[in-house]
Motif scaffolding. Structure first.
Motif, mmCIF file in Angstrom:
data_model
loop_
_atom_site.group_PDB
_atom_site.id
_atom_site.type_symbol
_atom_site.label_atom_id
_atom_site.label_comp_id
_atom_site.label_asym_id
_atom_site.label_seq_id
_atom_site.Cartn_x
_atom_site.Cartn_y
_atom_site.Cartn_z
ATOM 1 N N MET A 1 50.881 42.583 40.875
ATOM 2 C CA MET A 1 50.966 41.283 41.478
ATOM 3 C C MET A 1 50.903 40.161 40.443
ATOM 4 O O MET A 1 51.520 39.137 40.635
ATOM 5 C CB MET A 1 49.829 41.092 42.480
ATOM 6 N N GLN A 2 50.133 40.370 39.389
ATOM 7 C CA GLN A 2 50.016 39.313 38.378
ATOM 8 C C GLN A 2 51.342 39.049 37.686
ATOM 9 O O GLN A 2 51.622 37.917 37.313
ATOM 10 C CB GLN A 2 48.917 39.648 37.389
ATOM 11 N N THR A 15 44.326 38.395 46.346
ATOM 12 C CA THR A 15 44.879 39.592 46.967
ATOM 13 C C THR A 15 43.859 40.287 47.851
ATOM 14 O O THR A 15 42.654 40.203 47.627
ATOM 15 C CB THR A 15 45.377 40.609 45.920
ATOM 16 N N VAL A 16 44.374 40.970 48.853
ATOM 17 C CA VAL A 16 43.618 41.917 49.662
ATOM 18 C C VAL A 16 44.268 43.262 49.382
ATOM 19 O O VAL A 16 45.470 43.431 49.609
ATOM 20 C CB VAL A 16 43.697 41.578 51.171
ATOM 21 N N GLU A 17 43.499 44.170 48.852
ATOM 22 C CA GLU A 17 44.042 45.465 48.442
ATOM 23 C C GLU A 17 44.518 46.277 49.653
ATOM 24 O O GLU A 17 43.935 46.203 50.733
ATOM 25 C CB GLU A 17 42.985 46.258 47.673
ATOM 26 N N PRO A 18 45.562 47.076 49.463
ATOM 27 C CA PRO A 18 46.038 47.922 50.556
ATOM 28 C C PRO A 18 45.025 49.011 50.884
ATOM 29 O O PRO A 18 44.191 49.374 50.055
ATOM 30 C CB PRO A 18 47.334 48.524 49.998
ATOM 31 N N GLU A 19 45.116 49.508 52.110
ATOM 32 C CA GLU A 19 44.312 50.645 52.523
ATOM 33 C C GLU A 19 45.229 51.855 52.552
ATOM 34 O O GLU A 19 46.120 51.944 53.391
ATOM 35 C CB GLU A 19 43.704 50.397 53.897
ATOM 36 N N GLY A 24 47.932 45.450 52.456
ATOM 37 C CA GLY A 24 47.803 44.627 51.263
ATOM 38 C C GLY A 24 48.436 43.273 51.496
ATOM 39 O O GLY A 24 49.501 43.176 52.102
ATOM 40 N N ALA A 26 48.922 39.152 49.704
ATOM 41 C CA ALA A 26 48.825 38.344 48.488
ATOM 42 C C ALA A 26 49.097 36.885 48.841
ATOM 43 O O ALA A 26 49.970 36.578 49.641
ATOM 44 C CB ALA A 26 49.831 38.813 47.447
ATOM 45 N N ASN A 42 42.319 42.997 56.046
ATOM 46 C CA ASN A 42 43.614 43.646 55.827
ATOM 47 C C ASN A 42 44.702 43.042 56.710
ATOM 48 O O ASN A 42 45.868 43.396 56.579
ATOM 49 C CB ASN A 42 43.513 45.151 56.053
#
Length: 107
Positions: A1-2, A15-19, A24, A26, A42
Protein backbone atom coordinates in the motif's frame (compact mmCIF):
# COMPACT_ATOMS: atom_id res chain seq x y z
CA UNK A 1 0.00 0.00 0.00
CA UNK A 2 2.84 2.42 0.72
CA UNK A 3 4.01 2.15 -2.87
CA UNK A 4 0.50 3.16 -4.00
CA UNK A 5 0.55 6.03 -1.52
CA UNK A 6 3.78 7.27 -3.08
CA UNK A 7 2.55 6.71 -6.64
CA UNK A 8 -0.69 8.60 -5.98
CA UNK A 9 1.13 11.42 -4.19
CA UNK A 10 -0.69 11.26 -0.84
CA UNK A 11 1.00 12.25 2.44
CA UNK A 12 -0.77 9.77 4.71
CA UNK A 13 -2.14 6.24 4.64
CA UNK A 14 -4.41 4.45 7.10
CA UNK A 15 -5.11 0.76 6.58
CA UNK A 16 -7.30 -1.97 8.01
CA UNK A 17 -5.59 -5.28 7.40
CA UNK A 18 -7.48 -8.01 5.53
CA UNK A 19 -8.84 -11.03 7.36
CA UNK A 20 -7.51 -14.08 5.59
CA UNK A 21 -7.78 -13.71 1.83
CA UNK A 22 -10.52 -11.09 1.80
CA UNK A 23 -11.19 -7.59 2.97
CA UNK A 24 -8.83 -4.85 3.92
CA UNK A 25 -9.43 -1.13 3.58
CA UNK A 26 -7.16 1.80 2.81
CA UNK A 27 -7.62 5.53 3.24
CA UNK A 28 -5.19 7.88 1.51
CA UNK A 29 -5.17 11.57 2.45
CA UNK A 30 -3.14 14.79 2.60
CA UNK A 31 -1.64 16.38 5.75
CA UNK A 32 -3.56 19.57 5.06
CA UNK A 33 -6.88 17.91 6.02
CA UNK A 34 -6.01 17.23 9.70
CA UNK A 35 -7.59 13.75 9.83
CA UNK A 36 -8.37 11.83 13.02
CA UNK A 37 -9.50 8.21 12.73
CA UNK A 38 -12.35 7.71 15.21
CA UNK A 39 -13.23 4.09 14.46
CA UNK A 40 -12.20 1.36 12.06
CA UNK A 41 -13.26 -2.19 11.39
CA UNK A 42 -13.10 -4.63 8.51
CA UNK A 43 -16.20 -2.87 7.09
CA UNK A 44 -15.56 0.84 7.64
CA UNK A 45 -13.21 3.68 8.45
CA UNK A 46 -14.79 6.57 10.36
CA UNK A 47 -12.90 9.87 10.52
CA UNK A 48 -13.16 13.45 11.60
CA UNK A 49 -11.40 16.02 9.43
CA UNK A 50 -10.89 19.76 9.35
CA UNK A 51 -11.30 21.08 5.85
CA UNK A 52 -10.86 24.82 5.39
CA UNK A 53 -11.43 25.21 9.14
CA UNK A 54 -14.71 23.27 9.19
CA UNK A 55 -15.16 20.02 11.10
CA UNK A 56 -16.58 17.22 8.96
CA UNK A 57 -17.25 13.59 9.80
CA UNK A 58 -16.78 11.00 7.07
CA UNK A 59 -17.44 7.28 7.10
CA UNK A 60 -16.10 5.10 4.31
CA UNK A 61 -18.13 1.89 4.14
CA UNK A 62 -17.75 -1.49 2.50
CA UNK A 63 -20.92 -3.35 3.47
CA UNK A 64 -20.72 -7.03 4.22
CA UNK A 65 -21.39 -9.16 1.13
CA UNK A 66 -22.95 -11.84 3.37
CA UNK A 67 -26.61 -10.90 3.84
CA UNK A 68 -26.80 -12.22 7.41
CA UNK A 69 -23.88 -9.97 8.50
CA UNK A 70 -25.12 -6.67 7.02
CA UNK A 71 -27.05 -5.69 10.14
CA UNK A 72 -23.79 -5.14 12.05
CA UNK A 73 -22.70 -2.42 9.62
CA UNK A 74 -26.05 -0.66 9.94
CA UNK A 75 -26.00 -1.02 13.74
CA UNK A 76 -22.57 0.66 13.82
CA UNK A 77 -23.80 3.50 11.59
CA UNK A 78 -26.90 4.06 13.72
CA UNK A 79 -24.74 4.15 16.86
CA UNK A 80 -22.44 6.72 15.26
CA UNK A 81 -25.40 8.85 14.20
CA UNK A 82 -26.41 9.36 17.81
CA UNK A 83 -23.27 11.37 18.52
CA UNK A 84 -23.11 13.40 15.30
CA UNK A 85 -24.05 17.07 15.30
CA UNK A 86 -21.91 18.23 12.39
CA UNK A 87 -21.85 17.53 8.67
CA UNK A 88 -21.49 13.81 8.01
CA UNK A 89 -20.66 12.16 4.72
CA UNK A 90 -21.09 8.40 4.28
CA UNK A 91 -19.73 6.92 1.10
CA UNK A 92 -18.95 3.47 -0.21
CA UNK A 93 -20.47 0.19 -1.25
CA UNK A 94 -23.22 -0.63 1.24
CA UNK A 95 -24.04 -3.98 -0.44
CA UNK A 96 -27.75 -3.35 0.02
CA UNK A 97 -29.36 -4.55 -3.18
CA UNK A 98 -32.68 -6.18 -2.38
CA UNK A 99 -33.22 -7.98 -5.67
CA UNK A 100 -31.71 -8.40 -9.12
CA UNK A 101 -34.36 -6.02 -10.49
CA UNK A 102 -32.43 -3.16 -8.84
CA UNK A 103 -29.38 -3.96 -10.97
CA UNK A 104 -28.77 -2.92 -14.54
CA UNK A 105 -27.41 -5.48 -16.95
CA UNK A 106 -28.81 -8.59 -15.27
CA UNK A 107 -27.35 -10.77 -12.60
Amino acid sequence: MQSLQTSFGYDKLFTVEPEGRSGGLALFYFDSFDVTVLFSSNRMIDIEARIEGKKVSMTFVYGDPVTENRGKVWDDLVQMSMTRNENWLMVGDFNEIISNREKRGGR
